[in-house]
Design an enzyme around this catalytic site. Sequence first.
Site, PDB file in Angstrom:
ATOM      1  CE  LYS A  76      -3.842   2.062   2.737  1.00 54.93           C
ATOM      2  NZ  LYS A  76      -4.675   1.842   3.527  1.00 54.93           N
ATOM      3  CB  SER A 151      -8.136   3.494   2.702  1.00 55.01           C
ATOM      4  OG  SER A 151      -7.254   3.047   3.575  1.00 55.01           O
ATOM      5  CB  SER A 175      -8.548   0.652   5.795  1.00 50.28           C
ATOM      6  OG  SER A 175      -9.318   2.045   5.803  1.00 50.28           O
TER       7      SER A 175
END
Lengths: 485, 95
Positions: A76, A151, A175
């Site tokens: 990420k 997210s 997330s």
Amino acid sequence: MTDIINLTLTELVNKIKSKEISSTDITSNYIERSKSSKKLNTYIEETFDDALVNSKKFDAKPDLQKKLPGIPIAVKDLYCTKNVKTTAGSKILENFVPSYESTVTQNLWNSGAILLGKLNCDEFAMGSSNETSHFGNVLSPIDNNLVPGGSSGGSASALAAKLTPATIGTDTGGSIRQPASFTGTVGLKPTYGSCSRYGIVAFASSLDQAGPMTRDVKDCALLLEVISSFDNKDSTSIDFKRPNYFSDLNKNIKGKKIGIPKEYRVEGMPAEIEKLWDNGKEYLKNCGAEIIDISLPHTKYALPTYYIVAPAEASSNLARYDGVKYGFRVEGENLIDMYEKTRSQGFGDEVKRRIMIGTYVLSSGYYDAYYLKAQKVRKLIKNDFDEAFNKVDAILTPSTPSSAFKVGEKMDDPVSMYLNDIFTVPVNLAGLPGISIPAGLDENNYPLGLQLIGKPFDEQGILNIAYSMEEKINFKLNTSDWWNK
Amino acid sequence: MTIDLKTVKHISKLSRISIDDQKAKKLEKDLNSIFKWIEKLNELNTDNVEPLTSIAETTLRFRKDQILSKNIREDILKNSPKDNKDYFVVPKVVE
């Protein structure tokens, strides 16, 4: 070699150790597939050339004692990576190149892993659909025009589309677990303090945690073992004896007590989620576990509490983006004007909204009514869990109140977007470990997940339960490769 | 409680985020719907509840007061939008 991309992380590690395949084989296969999957928009930064160089270097002198020997991994884009652009999905960091490495990613490289690239996410991890990124929204490999969740949407999408054998996300209110649930993958949020926050772009510091996202539970245990460590550089890192999550993984859950919280049966929840939950209970009974009804009475207050605490912390954390020290700046007539223009143009709408909520609840005259009130309710929510864990070993809930939704469906209504995290947010507020595992499909064949919540530091406990359930559920993720045609 | 346009503009000032009138109106609507939902918390009596300030109930660790990163000025300044080898550059602050 389509075979390579179909292997799990654990299988890849074994095949490298037995010298059946090389790191270069694996890396080039993932690069090739990632290159032909641009439609999903999962990568913000690709480091394919370096990855190939590093895999060749590994093969020339392989260290097979490592836990992730020569394994390519995309992460990420919220993790600072030394000399590799790190944007947090924001325009304000579009040119930011860290001069240091986050502890969690350093743990990956120390274990032999190789960086494939940086994956898209909601801007500053604020979002539940990966539609707030400055670098465009991510699509789900499950179906055309479907969000992957957020997210950590780029991570979930890349994992489910087999563009990386495993990945790491971050989880502030769901997330990791929500996108894992939406894409038929496994995602774990560890106990607060397990994984170092050093070098992770901060959103809400009392809630943020790093965690593994993988294709199955075994991989999840392996990756957790690699990334979980005590770190002096994180003042809230906790020094506890971490088990060998991977080698200690087992299916002996006989006699374990699993709580079913009645408050998670929310109004308007689709019948198929109820059914999924019931099936989960049956699987657990078949594994020898005992099902116990419990109550978490303050559940309905968790989301409003979260939407005070998280924005308050975010407004403080994001005060550092002032156009002085990092990439993006808009010149102004004076210093204040420069700040205001830089932040107005550098942040997206959702981030601005949350900074303003946070600023308001912390402002003079409102602090007690909002922020202090929320901290008190947070205590009540934590007390609920403490009490429940006097009676049970773990708690089973759905991961999300619905399956994945269409792109654009919830962007105009912030509250309806926030409601997505109704089952995941309480876990962050109480600092507990939680794992989402794929458990079935809805009527559109979209994946649905079940969540297991554990006692503090009992990642092993929920991993073992998830491991047992996984065998019974026997979920198979089938993507049509629609984006690759 | 409702948040009016004047308050929205005040918050934007405190947040150091400039907004135009159109954005302010949209924010007024969004913030009111969010705060209406947040106010559910007032149903709860929390008079005798201790606020939870940190989930990890540990006392902060002390460390030795010593410099661990050396000669990093160049690295740090590399990300600065205004180029200067020695300092961060900002608009004139002192007349």
